[in-house]
Design an enzyme around this catalytic site. Structure first.
Site, PDB file in Angstrom:
ATOM      1  N   ASP A 115      45.804  43.059  46.417  1.00 30.33           N
ATOM      2  CA  ASP A 115      47.209  42.662  46.413  1.00 30.33           C
ATOM      3  C   ASP A 115      47.821  42.522  47.793  1.00 30.33           C
ATOM      4  O   ASP A 115      48.853  41.881  47.952  1.00 30.33           O
ATOM      5  CB  ASP A 115      48.021  43.775  45.713  1.00 30.33           C
ATOM      6  CG  ASP A 115      48.064  43.587  44.222  1.00 30.33           C
ATOM      7  OD1 ASP A 115      47.949  42.451  43.766  1.00 30.33           O
ATOM      8  OD2 ASP A 115      48.224  44.607  43.522  1.00 30.33           O
TER       9      ASP A 115
HETATM   10  C1  GLC Z   1      46.496  48.317  42.605  1.00 33.47           C
HETATM   11  C2  GLC Z   1      46.888  47.223  41.641  1.00 33.47           C
HETATM   12  C3  GLC Z   1      45.709  46.321  41.346  1.00 33.47           C
HETATM   13  C4  GLC Z   1      45.097  45.815  42.618  1.00 33.47           C
HETATM   14  C5  GLC Z   1      44.725  46.971  43.524  1.00 33.47           C
HETATM   15  C6  GLC Z   1      44.193  46.514  44.857  1.00 33.47           C
HETATM   16  O1  GLC Z   1      45.618  49.190  41.980  1.00 33.47           O
HETATM   17  O2  GLC Z   1      47.374  47.764  40.441  1.00 33.47           O
HETATM   18  O3  GLC Z   1      46.127  45.246  40.555  1.00 33.47           O
HETATM   19  O4  GLC Z   1      43.961  45.064  42.282  1.00 33.47           O
HETATM   20  O5  GLC Z   1      45.869  47.768  43.754  1.00 33.47           O
HETATM   21  O6  GLC Z   1      45.167  45.900  45.647  1.00 33.47           O
END
Ligand code: GLC
Length: 871
Positions: free
Chosen positions: A561
């Site tokens: 993210d």
């Molecule tokens: C958090 C989010 C997930 C994402 C991860 C890595 O766990 O909920 O959707 O893939 O972070 O950024």
């Protein structure tokens, strides 16, 4: 060493508490209580506290040494038993389901919601506050003595009661406390009966002293406005709308009814009990008294004989009732409370009546145990490693059930306020993979919801609110100049549907019509498509959305993210996930004999594979992204973020990495990313904010996605290692992050709950290397479960049957797995006489040899399978 240190610290702390706090508190309390609170009470309390506290600490220390610093695993009862309330940070458990349920922390705090944490919150809990504050619930025990009262709490907080013996048993969807001291044994069990909208607190008090005792039990809940965020941000509108009414029945039972004015006709909360109430309170100010100065630690009303029978026309709403017991020695008093939500009190009456009968409370608790027994028997293992067994048989599938319910919506870290979260598209798609062998039909229902927030164009909305089914674009809403979609969301659901079809064989599901999401259209006017059509659009979206290297675009972000590159960037992870989704789709097409479509997807797969290997091999590992200018990121050329774990594991998982690249890439992970506490997501971490890469650089090096041990990515490396046949390394990686294995020794560095995976551990670039946060709601749960059961033990559902293809540590001589599949149970025992990691030499079913290693789909109950591994 760590144990000793900690014990000393506890001792020290206890002494300080014992000497300093009570005196100060007592003085303050006495003054504050002024006229009303008898002086003698405060004095007495002080003495008790001073005397009792060191005792408890000493006991806690003994138990720490025996069972780990804070508690131990009671495998027979499938519980973790906490013996020391002073956990390093808040630890918790989950009760009920998303439909009705929430979090219960180990010192009695409750976050309760119905259907949607943000939009239908019931109790008020603020996880950032100290352990004693804003807990949403507690219980007071009030003992009347000659000229004084003693106020205790079985949860230790908020009264700071130090018991002779204290236990908090974290069980499967229930938590049970046992507190002994002051002549009493208090037992409290909290749970939600299956399919109900009622939180039960089953409280029993046994007089273990030699004299008669008069005891009052006072459970209290504090309500939140149903809009959880408004409760925190609007102190004008919210309090004007909150109401508590009291209904007194002829029997003496009291029902406290609570609602926010605009919901009066649709949803009311209620609090009642199996026993008539002596008195009650609905207004927090009335209950706490003295302008709330003495707070939850010493509510003024408790020093009077009765609660004040307040209702609330506005303000801070609570539900408190007082229940009286006169107990001779050895006698037990019991009361079960109910906190629920229904359309009206009239509609709640059947449930209220049901759970006023303690026999039904007992039955509901047994039913809950039966649910779990049934759920867990889907897959049980016996291997030479006991903490592996404990995680795979109980805690890991349990956590998968939790993530399936709450996605990343409601935890002590993801607070479920406002539009920040919701059910995550990619998160829940992956969570479903973790429960597929246990509850495929429930998984299908959630998969249908996810498909209904996929757009006509094939990409998906990033998250949705379960009570309204309204979806949004997640964080991408906040950046005007970046794409409004995530490049991976829509691809995960292909894996989920494939997994459902393989588990159940219900190919009809592909024909089910589901609407596509369109904010501008009413539900009835939205375009519909079969599940197969949804999947085809997912794949077509990524195929048509490729950049200059022929690699799918990043979108706002991919799985990570926090790396948000400018429009035009490509993601090598999206390429691998796309390739894996294509493989799954080719399987599906072959199963439904759609050869033409299968052919098309095979061509796409080969094209992606060729492009990745042509453009993204960096020499020792794969590049992770190309930015909008075509420059690599996750390459030896970069100063920060030279290597990324997903960049290596996923080309292996998707089969696009040729053997020599696969081995070299995974060796680079081992060399540059692995630590004793798990595999780091990337290295080196950014050391300062860099807007061109986004969120990742807001963290210090070693934290979260910025070079932290982001646990979710660890099982992918385990899986990749099993694919190339490296069972020892896969198992080493498994053990490194097994929280149960931290219970003895490393727990004070780890800090998080030892009975579930956290989301992240600080990496080696951070001074607090080894410290974990964000327990419970993490994709780690689903993927570690898959890594362990489908890749290390190697038992995997396919369209043709159950495939057995283990990749284990060479030292394992044997293991066994009991696995429900379709209508049958396969009792599989695997022998490894030659000490290999991978390779199946022979398989027999019910004594008959079969060709290959796929157990056919068999009718009937139980089948005995014997597998011998070898070259
Ligand atoms: C958090 C989010 C997930 C994402 C991860 C890595 O766990 O909920 O959707 O893939 O972070 O950024």
């Amino acid at each position: 060493m760590a144990v000793k240190k900690q014990s000393k610290a506890v001792k020290k702390q206890t002494k300080t508490v014992a000497k300093k706090q009570p005196k100060a508190a007592a003085k303050k309390q006495t003054k504050a209580a002024v006229k009303k609170q008898p002086k003698v009470v405060a004095k007495k309390q002080t003495k008790t506290a001073v005397k009792k506290q060191p005792k408890v600490a000493a006991k806690a220390e003994t138990s720490q040494t025996v069972g780990g610093q804070y508690g131990y695993f009671d495998d027979a009862n499938k519980e973790y038993v906490l013996r020391n309330p002073a956990t390093p940070i808040k630890w918790c458990n989950y009760v009920g389901t998303l439909a009705f349920g929430g979090i219960v922390d180990t010192t009695g705090g409750t976050v309760l919601c119905k259907g949607d944490p943000a939009l239908n919150r019931i109790t008020k809990y603020i996880s950032q506050m100290p352990c004693s504050d804003f807990k949403g619930s507690t219980i007071y025990i009030r003992i009347k003595e000659k000229d004084a009262v003693r106020i205790l709490s079985p949860f230790v907080v908020p009264t700071c009661t130090m018991w002779d013996r204290w236990e908090c048993r974290i069980g499967l969807s229930y938590t049970k406390w046992i507190a002994e001291g002051f002549g009493l044994r208090v037992t409290v069990t909290v749970f939600v009966p299956a399919k109900s909208s009622t939180l039960i607190q089953d409280i029993s008090i046994e007089n273990i002293s030699r004299k008669n005792m008069e005891i009052d039990v006072v459970p209290v809940y504090e309500f939140s406005h149903f809009d959880a965020l408004k409760q925190l941000t609007n102190a004008d509108w919210v309090p004007q709308t909150m109401t508590v009414e009291a209904h007194k029945e002829n029997s003496g039972h009291v029902i406290l009814e609570q609602y926010a004015f605009m919901k009066k006709q649709y949803a009311v909360n209620y609090f009642t009990a199996s026993q008539p109430a002596d008195s009650f309170d609905g207004d927090r100010r009335a209950f706490l008294g003295f302008n709330e100065i003495t707070g939850w630690a010493a509510p003024a009303t408790l020093y009077k004989g009765k609660l004040s029978n307040s209702t609330a026309l506005r303000g801070d709403n609570i539900a408190a009732q007082m229940f009286k017991f006169k107990l001779a020695p050895k006698k037990i008093g019991r009361v079960a409370t109910q906190l629920g939500q229904e359309k009206s009190i009239a509609e709640a009456m059947p449930a209220i009546k049901k759970y006023r009968d303690l026999k039904n409370v007992d039955k509901a608790f047994t039913d809950l145990a039966d649910f779990w027994k049934n759920y867990l028997t889907a897959l049980q293992v016996k291997t030479p490693d006991s903490s592996f067994n404990s995680m795979i048989n109980v805690h890991n599938p349990r956590q998968c059930h939790t993530t399936k319910n709450w996605s990343r919506y409601l935890s002590l870290y993801q607070l479920g306020f406002g539009s920040d979260r919701g059910i995550g598209y990619r998160d829940s798609s992956q969570d479903l993979l973790g429960v597929m062998s246990h509850m495929p039909e429930e998984a299908r229902v959630l998969a249908e919801n996810l498909l209904s927030v996929q757009l006509e164009g094939g990409n998906a909305m990033h998250q949705y609110f379960p009570s309204t089914m309204e979806a949004n674009e997640g964080d991408s809403r906040e950046k005007e100049d970046r794409p409004k979609y995530y490049g991976d969301d829509h691809l995960w659901i292909v894996l989920t549907v494939a997994s459902y079809l393989k588990e159940t064989g219900n190919m009809e599901f592909l024909k089910k019509e589901i609407t596509f999401y369109n904010k501008k259209k009413e539900l009835e006017a939205r375009e519909k498509g079969t599940v197969l059509e949804h999947l085809k659009r997912s794949l077509a979206f990524s195929w048509n959305d490729r950049g200059t290297h022929g690699i799918p675009h990043l979108g706002f972000a991919d799985w990570n993210d926090t790396v948000n590159l400018s429009t035009g960037a490509e993601s090598l992870f999206n390429a691998s996930l796309f390739a894996k989704a294509l493989l799954e789709m080719i399987d599906i097409c072959e199963a439904i004999e759609n050869r033409e479509l299968a052919e098309q997807y095979k061509n796409w797969y080969e094209e992606i594979k060729a492009q990745v290997n042509k453009t993204a091999w960096d020499g020792e590992w794969y590049i992770r992204w190309f930015d909008e200018k075509g420059e690599p990121l996750g390459s030896s050329k970069n100063k920060y973020n030279k290597i990324d774990s997903l960049g290596q594991s996923w080309p292996v998982i998707s089969g696009i990495a040729p053997a020599e690249y696969a081995k070299t890439a995974l060796d680079s992970v081992n060399k540059l990313l692995n630590t004793e506490n798990g595999i780091k997501l990337s290295w080196p971490g950014y050391n300062g904010f860099d807007p061109s890469v986004g969120g990742v650089s807001t963290y210090p090096p070693g934290a979260k996605e910025n070079g932290g041990i982001f646990l979710h990515a660890n099982p992918w490396v385990m899986i990749a290692e099993t694919i190339i046949g490296n069972g020892d390394r896969a198992f080493q990686y498994y053990n490194q992050i097994n929280p149960a294995a931290k219970n003895n020794g490393k727990i004070s560095e780890f800090e998080s709950e030892p009975y579930c995976y956290p989301q992240n551990i600080l990496g080696s670039e951070h001074k607090q290397f080894g410290l974990a946060r964000n327990a419970w709601l993490s994709g780690t749960s689903s993927w570690t479960y898959q890594a362990a059961t489908q890749y290390i033990l190697g038992i995997k559902a396919t369209f043709k049957g159950l495939s057995v293809n283990p990749c284990i540590p060479k030292a394992w001589k044997e293991f066994s797995v009991s696995r429900k599949f379709r209508d049958a149970v396969y009792e599989i025992s695997v022998k490894n006489p030659n000490g290999v990691s991978k390779g199946v030499k022979s398989v027999t079913i019910n004594g008959n040899a079969i060709e290959g290693n796929v157990l056919p789909i068999l009718p009937g109950k139980k089948h005995i399978v014997e597998v011998v591994m070898g070259e």
